[in-house]
Every structure is written in C-alpha cells, then in structure tokens.
Design a protein around this motif. Structure first.
Motif, mmCIF file in Angstrom:
data_model
loop_
_atom_site.group_PDB
_atom_site.id
_atom_site.type_symbol
_atom_site.label_atom_id
_atom_site.label_comp_id
_atom_site.label_asym_id
_atom_site.label_seq_id
_atom_site.Cartn_x
_atom_site.Cartn_y
_atom_site.Cartn_z
ATOM 1 N N ASP A 393 0.842 -1.194 0.000
ATOM 2 C CA ASP A 393 0.000 0.000 0.000
ATOM 3 C C ASP A 393 0.886 1.257 0.000
ATOM 4 O O ASP A 393 0.743 2.154 -0.841
ATOM 5 C CB ASP A 393 -0.888 -0.083 1.258
ATOM 6 N N ASP A 394 1.853 1.279 0.924
ATOM 7 C CA ASP A 394 2.746 2.446 1.036
ATOM 8 C C ASP A 394 3.577 2.639 -0.233
ATOM 9 O O ASP A 394 3.770 3.763 -0.694
ATOM 10 C CB ASP A 394 3.703 2.273 2.222
ATOM 11 N N PHE A 397 1.454 3.969 -3.058
ATOM 12 C CA PHE A 397 1.148 5.393 -2.845
ATOM 13 C C PHE A 397 2.403 6.247 -3.087
ATOM 14 O O PHE A 397 2.354 7.277 -3.764
ATOM 15 C CB PHE A 397 0.630 5.638 -1.433
ATOM 16 N N ALA A 415 -2.102 6.529 -9.663
ATOM 17 C CA ALA A 415 -3.134 6.784 -8.654
ATOM 18 C C ALA A 415 -4.345 5.875 -8.895
ATOM 19 O O ALA A 415 -4.926 5.336 -7.943
ATOM 20 C CB ALA A 415 -3.564 8.248 -8.705
ATOM 21 N N TYR A 418 -3.526 2.508 -7.728
ATOM 22 C CA TYR A 418 -3.573 2.458 -6.257
ATOM 23 C C TYR A 418 -5.012 2.296 -5.782
ATOM 24 O O TYR A 418 -5.320 1.456 -4.940
ATOM 25 C CB TYR A 418 -2.965 3.736 -5.667
ATOM 26 N N ARG A 419 -5.907 3.110 -6.344
ATOM 27 C CA ARG A 419 -7.314 3.073 -5.893
ATOM 28 C C ARG A 419 -7.965 1.729 -6.198
ATOM 29 O O ARG A 419 -8.800 1.250 -5.434
ATOM 30 C CB ARG A 419 -8.097 4.202 -6.560
ATOM 31 N N HIS A 427 -3.751 5.273 2.318
ATOM 32 C CA HIS A 427 -3.580 6.625 1.760
ATOM 33 C C HIS A 427 -4.746 6.993 0.846
ATOM 34 O O HIS A 427 -4.598 7.853 -0.016
ATOM 35 C CB HIS A 427 -2.267 6.693 0.983
ATOM 36 N N GLU A 430 -5.532 10.600 1.143
ATOM 37 C CA GLU A 430 -4.374 11.454 0.845
ATOM 38 C C GLU A 430 -4.088 11.525 -0.655
ATOM 39 O O GLU A 430 -3.660 12.556 -1.165
ATOM 40 C CB GLU A 430 -3.177 10.827 1.573
ATOM 41 N N ILE A 431 -4.338 10.422 -1.357
ATOM 42 C CA ILE A 431 -3.913 10.372 -2.771
ATOM 43 C C ILE A 431 -4.682 11.386 -3.624
ATOM 44 O O ILE A 431 -4.148 11.935 -4.586
ATOM 45 C CB ILE A 431 -4.032 8.928 -3.327
#
Lengths: 440, 197
Positions: A393-394, A397, A415, A418-419, A427, A430-431
């Motif tokens: 995950d980190d 991100f 992004a 990531y989603r 995050h 935050e993203i």
C-alpha cells in the motif's frame, strides 16, 4: 478511626510512629518532592508524536517499519511547517553564507597550541583553549573532547534532533546553548553559560541537568551515590562469576535478560565476546539487541552492531545486523545514512525475504529527502520483492506521489492503480490531494 | 454518608463553553490541524509524564511510554464524545497504558525477587542522617506496591494532590482512591515491619 478521618483532622500518616522503619519511611516521604517540569522530555516526546496521523499502528510487523515511518513523518512535518513559514527547507543549521568555509569534520583529533575557533557540523562553533584537543566528528558523529577545555555554541536544533558532545565516559546532551567541556587526566567537567544541558553516562542514564551558571564534574560525581531521584531501580542480586563453561554462561545471560536484569546479561555476554569461541558472534549480536531493546540506547546499539559487522563481515547474523542498523539510524536522526544502508542491503542481500520492505523504507527515506527519482526506483524495486499488504500500500502510494511530484504523465495512472488495488487503503484520502491526480 | 462520585465528568449545564472548546480542539486535531494537536499535547504532557514517573518509570523509558500514550490518545480521539472533560479522558487512557506497562515490569521484578529469595528491604542503619539512604529505602518499598496503589500513594503523599484530583487522574471514584491509599499504607507498613526483623 480511618485514615481518611485522620487526614480530615490534619493528621499525617506515620506522624508519631516509633518503629525505625516507619519513621524512616515518613522522613523519606517528607524529603521526596515531585520532579520539576522536564523541558527536555517534553521536546523529545513531541518530536515523536508531532504528526500522529502518519504513525503506523503497533502490531506484529517488523519494528523497522514503525521506526522509519515515525522518523519520516516527523521530518516531513518539520519540512511542511517550515515551508508554510517560508523558511529554509533544509533541516539543521542555516546554510553557509557565501564565502564561508565548510564546517570542519573528521575522526582524527585537532589540537590547538593557541586558542582557536572552529565551525563544526550542524552549525556548532567550538572554541579550543590552548593545548585542547577535539575530534570534530561530522553531521552524523558527535564531536569528542579528548583533552583540555572547549567552549561549544550550539544553535537551536530541529525538534527531536539531540546534539551531544562526547567527553570521556560521558555525554553532554544539548538543546541550543553555550557551555564549556573540559577533560583533564580522565576527569570531565562541564559549565553552562546559557541554555540547558544534561549529563549522561555511556548507557544514556541521566546523571545531572545543568542550568546557566551551574557546573558539574565527574570527579565530584564519581562516588557511588544513588541517582538523584525519589525512587530507585529494583535491587539486583550481586553479579555472579561467569561459569567456566561457555554454554552455561550463555544460559545465565539469557536467564538474566529474561529475569529483567539486562545489565547483568550484558556483562555476561561481554565476557563471552572477550573469551572468543563459537558463541562470541551471537553474544556480540545479543549485546546490541539488549542495548537497543532493553536499555533504549540506540547509539550504543548501533556501535555494537557496527562492531559485529567489522568482526564478522560474513557472519550468520550479518543480514539481521544490517536490518537492525537500518532500523536504528532514523531514530538517531541519521536518515541519509539509513538510506545508504538500505541501498547496501539491497545490493548485499538480493534474495533476502525482507528486501521488499527495505526497498519501500528506502523509497520513503529518499522521498523524505526530496529525491523523487531515487525514491521511484526504490518503490519499484519494492514491488518486485515479497511485500506485506501495508508495505505494498505504502509503496504504491509513494510511487504515485513521486510521479506526481515529478510531473510525470504516469501519475494519474499510478493513482488509479492504487485506488483499484487499495480502495480502502492507508492513503486513500491522501492520494486525492496530490497534484495532477483527478478525483476518483 | 459518603457517596460514590465519578469525578471529572462535568455536571450537565456547567462549564459548557469549556466543553465546547474541547470538542472543537478535538475536531481540529482529527482534521490533522498540527497547531491544535500541539495545543492538546502542551496542555496534557506534564501531567501524563508525572503519572508515568509516579509509577517508577523514568528517563528514556518514560519518554517512550509518553510517546506511546499520545499516539494512542490520537488514535482514540474519534471516540471522545465530550461526556467527560478531555483531561479526564486522556488521563484514563494514560493510566491504563501506564499500568499495563508497569505491571509487565513489576511481574519481571517479582519473579527475580522470588527466585533470588530476596528479603524485604531493610531499614538503613544511618537513615536518620543520610537522605540518600532514605530515598533508596523509599524506592525499594514503592517497588513492592502494585501500580494502582503506588500511583495513588505517590500522588497523595509526595505530590500532595487532593483525593479528588487523583480520582480524576486515575479515572476512578474518590472512594477507590481512598481504598488504594489505605491498602498501600498497610502494605508498606507491613513491608517496613518485616524489614526490621
């Protein structure tokens, strides 16, 4: 009549007691006073909690993650705060003025026949008295007074970054101040001109705290008097002689540690190290672990892990020692060195099961230092190794954040990936705040 | 007649502006407002630190524990409903964590004492003249108390706090604090007596 009623009548507990034990207890309670407000502790703790929204949850995960993340969070917060203040972005002392010589660094002693003034790393000025000797150190290694008197002027350091000076068996810990350190024939003395300094022994135990105008001398402090606090540690049994048999000594050391006596365990391991033999290697490693986990002295643990690596460059615990070094460096404010160690680790242990995690940590450290290109490489390397869900995950991100910071076209795609992969990720909120990233 | 009072909870309708200010502070902390979080920290740090020190946890270990406590406080802030004062709520969390930490250390020490067949601390011969000896003796006695009793006794006898204040810090009833102080005293007197023999 109950104690409460007696108290209501103004009577104190054990007033008028006749037994010596009770009299001694009453007198000790009268002597004792709550400790004064601890400014150093307040600042130290604040450095660790100033951005709790970035701190990770405690869990069974490798402690390296928590340590590095806390350091990253703290430093990012400092950088962010300074950016808002429109102040300099660099941590530590102000940048050198044009034409100003670079600070003096080095691990060899500098001596002065006449009084001399030097600028050291982290903006510190050192004035050497005639015939004084000083090892200047560098941004990561503190200076050491080896002989004579040296006056230090230390500018305010970033929160959480302690500055200290070594002198004999003592450390002088500083928070923005001016003070003299003298070393004469093994005796150390300290006088404070402004600010506050704290004297610690090599294990980090606080011996004294000095205000302006106050002095301290190791020769006066040498007699074995109890620590100046209202309570004392548990009574420990006297140190037992090391058993002749090394295996027995190892068992005794383990038992001492498990029994809550890490200092005794440390002594026993030390003797095993000195004796050499097959157990010396693991004993040396254990010493560092005790210094870190039980004595909470990361600087000392770091030195011992370094000793281990010097002595056993191909030792069976080498990878563990390397990991421990990466873990401990950010706690000492040495992020640059931690990043270099993380890179070394990836080169040295390409098949280690933790390489993904180390690459992710390296990515965070590089991003924290503003090197998004290097961070990107490390995050991508993290993705090619085994990774826990949180690390994945980190890393995902971090990669998107770096691409966005670099203005790369792949940022939006990173992004989106990531989603898709972490719809409720760490995050997720935050993203959306990153530049160039469209709303989901 | 003594009534069991839970201190720290504001009576309905009283101190409403202060409670509203606290709720606002918490809201800002949850919105990651660094200044609000700093305010909360500054208001409560010294008391949390003293709580930890009163349990015999000192120096670097105390710093680490305070750090843990404030991280936990932040994580739980969302559950703060404003039914008690923020200070009471923080102290309850802090006390719970500090007790947990102190119990672990105490259990280890108790095992060492048991295995080593340690005698109770004896009264120092030179106690009347030597303050350091008295201090050490007091430390040895306090080591033998369970954390709850130790905290109540230290805050009452050394810090001179009122029982109501201690109840607020510990998040318990006033009567409970009296009970803990009483039991701590009985236990200390007993240990001191054994140490004379």
């Amino acid at each position: 009549v109950s104690g409460r009623d007696r108290h209501a009548e103004g009577e104190r507990w054990l007033d008028g007691a006749t037994a010596p034990g009770q009299q001694a207890l009453r007198q000790a309670l009268d002597d004792a006073a709550p400790p004064p407000e601890d400014e150093l502790a307040r600042q130290r703790v604040w450095a660790g909690v100033q951005a709790p929204w970035s701190a990770r949850r405690a869990g069974p995960r490798w402690p390296l993650v928590a340590a590095v993340s806390a350091a990253v969070a703290a430093t990012l917060a400092i950088v962010a705060t300074r950016a808002l203040d429109r102040g300099p972005l660099a941590e530590g002392p102000p940048a050198l003025a044009r034409g100003e010589p670079p600070p003096m660094t080095g691990q060899g002693p500098v001596t002065a026949e006449r009084a001399a003034r030097h600028r050291l790393a982290r903006g510190v000025d050192a004035e050497l008295a005639p015939r004084a000797a000083l090892v200047p150190g560098d941004a990561e290694t503190p200076p050491e007074v080896t002989r004579g008197r040296v006056r230090f002027s230390v500018p305010h350091q970033a929160p959480g970054r302690r500055y200290h000076v070594r002198a004999g068996a003592y450390r002088v810990v500083v928070l923005g101040t001016e003070f003299d350190v003298s070393v004469e024939g093994g005796a150390v003395s300290v006088t404070v001109a402004s600010g506050v300094v704290q004297i610690e022994d090599a294990s980090g135990r606080r011996l004294e705290r000095l205000a302006p105008g106050e002095s301290w001398s190791s020769s006066a402090a040498a007699p074995a008097e109890p620590a100046p606090v209202p309570v004392t540690p548990a009574v420990r049994p006297p140190p037992a002689p090391v058993p002749a048999d090394a295996a027995e000594a190892l068992a005794a050391a383990r038992s001492a540690r498990n029994g809550g006596d890490p200092r005794r365990a440390l002594g026993l391991y030390q003797r095993l190290v000195k004796a050499g033999g097959p157990l010396a290697e693991s004993a040396l490693f254990e010493m560092a672990t005790i210094e870190h986990e039980d004595l909470h002295d990361p600087a000392r643990a770091l030195a011992t892990w370094q000793r281990y690596r010097d002595r056993y460059p191909r030792g069976v615990l080498r990878a563990e020692a390397d990991l421990s070094v990466i873990e401990v460096l950010p706690r000492l404010g040495q992020e640059a060195r931690a990043l270099a160690e993380a890179r070394d680790f990836l080169r040295r242990h390409p098949r280690n099961e933790r390489r993904g995690e180390v690459a992710r940590v390296g990515g965070d450290l590089a991003r924290m230092r503003g090197d998004c290109r290097a961070a990107l490489e490390l995050y991508e390397a993290a993705g090619s190794g085994p990774l826990s869900l949180d690390d994945a995950d980190d890393a995902a991100f971090g990669r998107a954040a770096c691409l966005a910071a670099l203005g790369e076209v792949g940022a939006a795609q990173a992004a989106r990936q990531y989603r898709e992969r972490f719809p409720r990720g760490r995050h997720a909120a935050e993203i959306g705040r990153l530049p160039m990233i469209p709303p989901p | 007649m003594l009534s069991i009072v839970r201190t720290g909870s504001p009576a309905p309708g009283t101190d409403e502006p202060a409670a509203a200010a606290e709720r606002e502070l918490v809201r800002r902390c949850l919105a990651r407002d660094a200044a609000a979080w700093r305010t909360l920290y500054e208001r409560h740090f010294q008391r949390v630190l003293r709580l930890v020190q009163a349990l015999g946890i000192r120096d670097g270990e105390a710093d680490d524990l305070c750090q843990e406590i404030f991280v936990i406080v932040y994580r739980h802030l969302r559950s703060f409903r404003g039914e008690a004062r923020l200070s009471t709520w923080i102290h309850r969390l802090a006390t719970r964590e500090a007790f947990r930490h102190a119990r672990r250390g105490r259990m280890r020490r108790a095992l060492v004492q048991l295995l080593a067949r340690e005698r109770p601390p004896s009264v120092p011969r030179e106690w009347a003249e030597n303050e350091a000896a008295r201090r050490q003796y007091l430390g040895q006695l306090l080591e033998r108390l369970p954390p709850e009793r130790r905290l109540a006794l230290v805050l009452f006898e050394i810090d001179g706090r009122s029982v109501a204040e201690i109840a607020e810090i510990c998040g318990c009833a006033v009567n409970t604090v009296w009970t803990r102080i009483h039991r701590a005293r009985v236990q200390l007197e007993q240990i001191a007596k054994e140490g004379q023999g």
